[in-house]
Design a protein around this motif. Structure first.
Motif, PDB file in Angstrom:
ATOM      1  N   LEU A 108       0.832  -1.201   0.000  1.00 35.09           N
ATOM      2  CA  LEU A 108       0.000   0.000   0.000  1.00 35.09           C
ATOM      3  C   LEU A 108       0.871   1.256   0.000  1.00 35.09           C
ATOM      4  CD1 LEU A 108      -2.261  -1.969   0.318  1.00 35.09           C
ATOM      5  CD2 LEU A 108      -3.056  -0.761   2.356  1.00 35.09           C
ATOM      6  N   GLN A 109       1.912   1.219   0.813  1.00 37.67           N
ATOM      7  CA  GLN A 109       2.816   2.366   0.902  1.00 37.67           C
ATOM      8  C   GLN A 109       3.537   2.584  -0.434  1.00 37.67           C
ATOM      9  OE1 GLN A 109       4.760   3.014   4.754  1.00 37.67           O
ATOM     10  NE2 GLN A 109       6.706   3.078   3.666  1.00 37.67           N
ATOM     11  N   ALA A 110       3.989   1.494  -1.042  1.00 38.73           N
ATOM     12  CA  ALA A 110       4.694   1.593  -2.324  1.00 38.73           C
ATOM     13  C   ALA A 110       3.757   2.122  -3.408  1.00 38.73           C
ATOM     14  CB  ALA A 110       5.265   0.239  -2.718  1.00 38.73           C
ATOM     15  N   LEU A 111       2.501   1.670  -3.388  1.00 37.88           N
ATOM     16  CA  LEU A 111       1.536   2.120  -4.392  1.00 37.88           C
ATOM     17  C   LEU A 111       1.285   3.619  -4.299  1.00 37.88           C
ATOM     18  CD1 LEU A 111      -1.056  -0.807  -4.214  1.00 37.88           C
ATOM     19  CD2 LEU A 111       0.259  -0.139  -6.247  1.00 37.88           C
ATOM     20  N   SER A 112       1.223   4.136  -3.064  1.00 39.50           N
ATOM     21  CA  SER A 112       0.954   5.567  -2.947  1.00 39.50           C
ATOM     22  C   SER A 112       2.218   6.376  -3.243  1.00 39.50           C
ATOM     23  CB  SER A 112       0.360   5.906  -1.576  1.00 39.50           C
ATOM     24  OG  SER A 112       1.329   5.725  -0.585  1.00 39.50           O
ATOM     25  N   ARG A 113       3.398   5.756  -3.081  1.00 39.06           N
ATOM     26  CA  ARG A 113       4.639   6.467  -3.406  1.00 39.06           C
ATOM     27  C   ARG A 113       4.914   6.500  -4.906  1.00 39.06           C
ATOM     28  NH1 ARG A 113       9.205   4.456   0.884  1.00 39.06           N
ATOM     29  NH2 ARG A 113       8.063   5.204   2.706  1.00 39.06           N
ATOM     30  N   ASN A 135      23.655   0.625   9.039  1.00 41.64           N
ATOM     31  CA  ASN A 135      23.506  -0.806   9.249  1.00 41.64           C
ATOM     32  C   ASN A 135      23.174  -1.459   7.907  1.00 41.64           C
ATOM     33  OD1 ASN A 135      22.856  -3.379   9.959  1.00 41.64           O
ATOM     34  ND2 ASN A 135      21.581  -2.795  11.710  1.00 41.64           N
ATOM     35  N   PRO A 136      24.042  -2.377   7.459  1.00 43.57           N
ATOM     36  CA  PRO A 136      23.784  -3.010   6.153  1.00 43.57           C
ATOM     37  C   PRO A 136      22.393  -3.635   6.095  1.00 43.57           C
ATOM     38  CG  PRO A 136      25.941  -3.651   6.986  1.00 43.57           C
ATOM     39  CD  PRO A 136      25.258  -2.889   8.102  1.00 43.57           C
ATOM     40  N   ASP A 137      21.866  -3.982   7.254  1.00 41.91           N
ATOM     41  CA  ASP A 137      20.550  -4.559   7.374  1.00 41.91           C
ATOM     42  C   ASP A 137      19.472  -3.659   6.759  1.00 41.91           C
ATOM     43  OD1 ASP A 137      18.797  -6.436   8.166  1.00 41.91           O
ATOM     44  OD2 ASP A 137      18.682  -5.829  10.249  1.00 41.91           O
ATOM     45  N   GLN A 138      19.712  -2.358   6.802  1.00 43.24           N
ATOM     46  CA  GLN A 138      18.728  -1.395   6.319  1.00 43.24           C
ATOM     47  C   GLN A 138      18.700  -1.299   4.803  1.00 43.24           C
ATOM     48  OE1 GLN A 138      16.383   0.412   8.123  1.00 43.24           O
ATOM     49  NE2 GLN A 138      17.029  -1.156   9.567  1.00 43.24           N
ATOM     50  N   TYR A 139      19.779  -1.765   4.180  1.00 45.44           N
ATOM     51  CA  TYR A 139      19.809  -1.749   2.724  1.00 45.44           C
ATOM     52  C   TYR A 139      18.988  -2.916   2.216  1.00 45.44           C
ATOM     53  CZ  TYR A 139      23.155   1.964   1.943  1.00 45.44           C
ATOM     54  OH  TYR A 139      23.758   3.180   1.844  1.00 45.44           O
ATOM     55  N   ASN A 140      17.701  -2.843   2.373  1.00 44.72           N
ATOM     56  CA  ASN A 140      16.880  -3.992   2.047  1.00 44.72           C
ATOM     57  C   ASN A 140      16.627  -4.100   0.552  1.00 44.72           C
ATOM     58  OD1 ASN A 140      15.513  -6.314   2.799  1.00 44.72           O
ATOM     59  ND2 ASN A 140      13.553  -5.270   2.742  1.00 44.72           N
ATOM     60  N   GLY A 141      16.473  -5.315   0.082  1.00 37.33           N
ATOM     61  CA  GLY A 141      16.193  -5.548  -1.318  1.00 37.33           C
ATOM     62  C   GLY A 141      17.412  -6.037  -2.050  1.00 37.33           C
ATOM     63  N   SER A 149      13.274 -10.504   8.163  1.00 38.24           N
ATOM     64  CA  SER A 149      12.944  -9.706   9.345  1.00 38.24           C
ATOM     65  C   SER A 149      12.588  -8.262   8.998  1.00 38.24           C
ATOM     66  CB  SER A 149      14.135  -9.720  10.296  1.00 38.24           C
ATOM     67  OG  SER A 149      15.247  -9.111   9.666  1.00 38.24           O
ATOM     68  N   ALA A 150      12.489  -7.967   7.701  1.00 39.55           N
ATOM     69  CA  ALA A 150      12.257  -6.586   7.275  1.00 39.55           C
ATOM     70  C   ALA A 150      10.930  -6.042   7.806  1.00 39.55           C
ATOM     71  CB  ALA A 150      12.292  -6.508   5.754  1.00 39.55           C
ATOM     72  N   ASP A 151      10.895  -4.744   8.132  1.00 41.66           N
ATOM     73  CA  ASP A 151       9.658  -4.104   8.559  1.00 41.66           C
ATOM     74  C   ASP A 151       8.985  -3.453   7.342  1.00 41.66           C
ATOM     75  OD1 ASP A 151      11.166  -1.875   8.027  1.00 41.66           O
ATOM     76  OD2 ASP A 151      11.395  -1.276  10.116  1.00 41.66           O
ATOM     77  N   VAL A 152       7.890  -2.741   7.605  1.00 35.62           N
ATOM     78  CA  VAL A 152       7.095  -2.167   6.509  1.00 35.62           C
ATOM     79  C   VAL A 152       7.953  -1.259   5.625  1.00 35.62           C
ATOM     80  CG1 VAL A 152       5.162  -0.641   5.941  1.00 35.62           C
ATOM     81  CG2 VAL A 152       4.900  -2.362   7.734  1.00 35.62           C
ATOM     82  N   GLU A 153       8.742  -0.394   6.238  1.00 33.59           N
ATOM     83  CA  GLU A 153       9.572   0.528   5.476  1.00 33.59           C
ATOM     84  C   GLU A 153      10.585  -0.242   4.615  1.00 33.59           C
ATOM     85  OE1 GLU A 153       9.135   3.798   5.240  1.00 33.59           O
ATOM     86  OE2 GLU A 153      10.812   3.899   3.812  1.00 33.59           O
ATOM     87  N   VAL A 174      10.455  -3.402   3.489  1.00 33.97           N
ATOM     88  CA  VAL A 174       9.847  -4.127   2.363  1.00 33.97           C
ATOM     89  C   VAL A 174       9.433  -3.131   1.280  1.00 33.97           C
ATOM     90  CG1 VAL A 174       7.967  -5.653   1.625  1.00 33.97           C
ATOM     91  CG2 VAL A 174       9.099  -6.061   3.806  1.00 33.97           C
ATOM     92  N   THR A 175       8.965  -1.951   1.697  1.00 33.84           N
ATOM     93  CA  THR A 175       8.647  -0.902   0.715  1.00 33.84           C
ATOM     94  C   THR A 175       9.892  -0.553  -0.095  1.00 33.84           C
ATOM     95  OG1 THR A 175       7.057  -0.026   2.312  1.00 33.84           O
ATOM     96  CG2 THR A 175       7.573   1.370   0.421  1.00 33.84           C
ATOM     97  N   ASN A 176      11.025  -0.467   0.584  1.00 36.90           N
ATOM     98  CA  ASN A 176      12.294  -0.220  -0.114  1.00 36.90           C
ATOM     99  C   ASN A 176      12.598  -1.316  -1.122  1.00 36.90           C
ATOM    100  OD1 ASN A 176      12.765   2.093   1.304  1.00 36.90           O
ATOM    101  ND2 ASN A 176      14.224   1.177   2.742  1.00 36.90           N
TER     102      ASN A 176
END
Lengths: 331, 331
Positions: A15-20, A271-277, A293-297, A299-301
């Motif tokens: 949903l977040q990605a769609l609105s972005r 944190n390399p963890d934040q470079y998701n995708g 373990s990714a959160d909403v932000e 997975v949106t990334n």
């Protein structure tokens, strides 16, 4: 359906990605009863670009890759990958079982010509921006020829995505001297050098991953996976220490919170963890793997990364480059 | 004579260690003309416990181990190691060429019975204290049997130095599931399990190195070296970011300096780089390897580590344990 949290995280991310991204369309595959409850807040505009395809069959997070390959047909993962091979989707994003995604990706999408095995590649933070590191765990045993293929794929990725003309490619080793390293790394170094069309800077050491000395870090999947997770562990150690000093109720903690929340957020992005995708490179199509373990932000990334690779036509560029390069080598 | 800075760092470290440890005696080996200028500030008390043995021959930092072995006789490194094998010193500390120290250590001191190769072990910071990690680069190709020997040595080290009765031993891998990993790691896991006398907790992942889940992290020297250096790189990235925010001339930087210099120093100790003084385990004697880039404080720590191991009788404990354990296994 994948990841530690399933639709509870993946659907709000959609949903977040769609609105972005107003031109993005998402088709999700999974169990409708688990998906629906998380779609209630969807806007009218997003709803027109969002579709749910129901499937009962889901590949478990702990399923063996061989089992996924044998019994994966009709699963949400298999169906999502099939969309790409059928030309109905430009990319597939999954937070599911990595091993299963690898073998199903390979079976459904097939490999690019000249590539024996897919590799997992991701951007990692550096002092000056980011570099690409591969393989991050797709292959635990790699020969020198595989490492050469990783070098070619990584270099093309940096060219395509970051528009670096001559990406600097480094080979991860225990020292920078010629004599250092195991047999497979020494042989790989010779192969990459002989290849002649890569901007090869030679061996790099562990701390060079973050120094910005190169744009592409090449290593086997065992080393890459263990190494990246260890770096995430180090980053977490720092972040926890800082956090604990900031949540203290003392006046010092208060000042820290007021003054340094910006810095703190900036540090978190180191944190390399934040470079998701992470991308599964080497397949005939775009497949993005999100952290379990990714959160909403995050997975949106990962969805944003897929979109970016589609726009930059990463797979066709890689395949063009690879075909040219590999044909030249083999014939 | 070793390290990036030679006697300019190592000699002030000796002086500092002598004044910190009133029972310590140091005999340094190297070129007297380079050493003397740095001894001017020595106290009368320390001078009585400090001796310089002149030698012209020094092994270059970039010498090949094979060359060091062939032509190393009479070098400062060779003479220092010889002190230990001759019973004239309790430990040898060097900031020199690691490969040379390995092969000369092996040739001069010999291996403990039942150990095929020495391993480099060091303490690394965790959330709750520290753990031991080995091998950190002595062996770039290890078989499963080597990994078992590392597990035995690491466990005994944690028992002897930290007085942990049943140190938790973990094997570094790309996942915690049985099916994960390459052949050599899977086989090592079986061997360690069958051994039966270690508190083996199974596979651990990269981020577990710092989580405090285990007391001993076992891996091959290629993975260990690359991994530790990568973690040092991550730590440096954080420290640099923090530092740059603290040295800013703004009022924010001023407050940061005033309030957080303590925290900053604490964070610096989380850099694995600061845990200076790795041990070469498996030799019949104590040999400590200091980082080449170590500063005065870090080399002083390495000397302190040597002293600590002497006091805790590390080698004889390890050798006792090993002999018992290995005799039991082989006969």
């Amino acid at each position: 359906m994948g990841g530690d949290f399933g639709p509870r995280v993946t659907i709000p991310s959609c949903l977040q990605a769609l609105s972005r991204h107003p031109n993005l369309m998402i088709r999700v595959f999974g169990h409708q009863d688990e998906i629906y409850p998380h779609t209630r807040k969807i806007s009218r505009d997003s709803a027109a670009r969002f579709e749910i395809v129901h499937t009962d069959h889901v590949i478990a997070m702990d399923a063996k890759p061989s089992m996924a390959l044998r019994h994966g047909k009709g699963s949400s993962m298999h169906m999502a990958l099939k969309q790409v091979s059928d030309g109905l989707a430009n990319a597939c994003v999954s937070a599911g079982n990595t091993g299963a995604l690898m073998v199903l990706g390979r079976s459904v999408l097939k490999m690019l010509p000249g590539i024996d095995r897919p590799a997992i590649i991701s951007a990692v933070p550096t002092h000056s921006g980011h570099s690409y590191m591969l393989d991050l765990g797709a292959n635990v045993d790699c020969g020198a020829e595989n490492l050469l293929q990783f070098a070619i794929m990584g270099s093309t990725m940096a060219q395509a995505v970051d528009q670096i003309e001559q990406p600097r490619v480094g080979l991860l080793n225990v020292g920078q001297e010629e004599i250092k390293g195991n047999e497979q790394v020494k042989l790989a170094s010779r192969l990459i050098e002989e290849h002649g069309r890569l901007n090869y800077i030679g061996y790099i050491e562990g701390d060079d991953i973050f120094s910005g000395r190169c744009d592409v870090v090449v290593c086997d999947g065992f080393v890459g996976n263990v190494c990246l997770k260890a770096c995430e562990g180090t980053a977490q150690l720092f972040i926890d220490k800082l956090k604990s000093s900031m949540i203290s109720s003392s006046i010092k903690g208060w000042i820290a919170r007021k003054l340094f929340s910006g810095l703190f957020n900036e540090l978190k992005t180191l944190n390399p963890d934040q470079y998701n995708g992470a991308s599964l490179l080497g397949l005939r199509g775009i497949v993005i793997k999100s952290h379990g373990s990714a959160d909403v932000e995050a997975v949106t990334n990962a969805i944003g990364e897929a979109l970016h690779e589609v726009k930059r036509q990463v797979p066709s560029r890689i395949s063009d480059r690879l075909e040219a390069v590999l044909l030249e080598r083999h014939y």
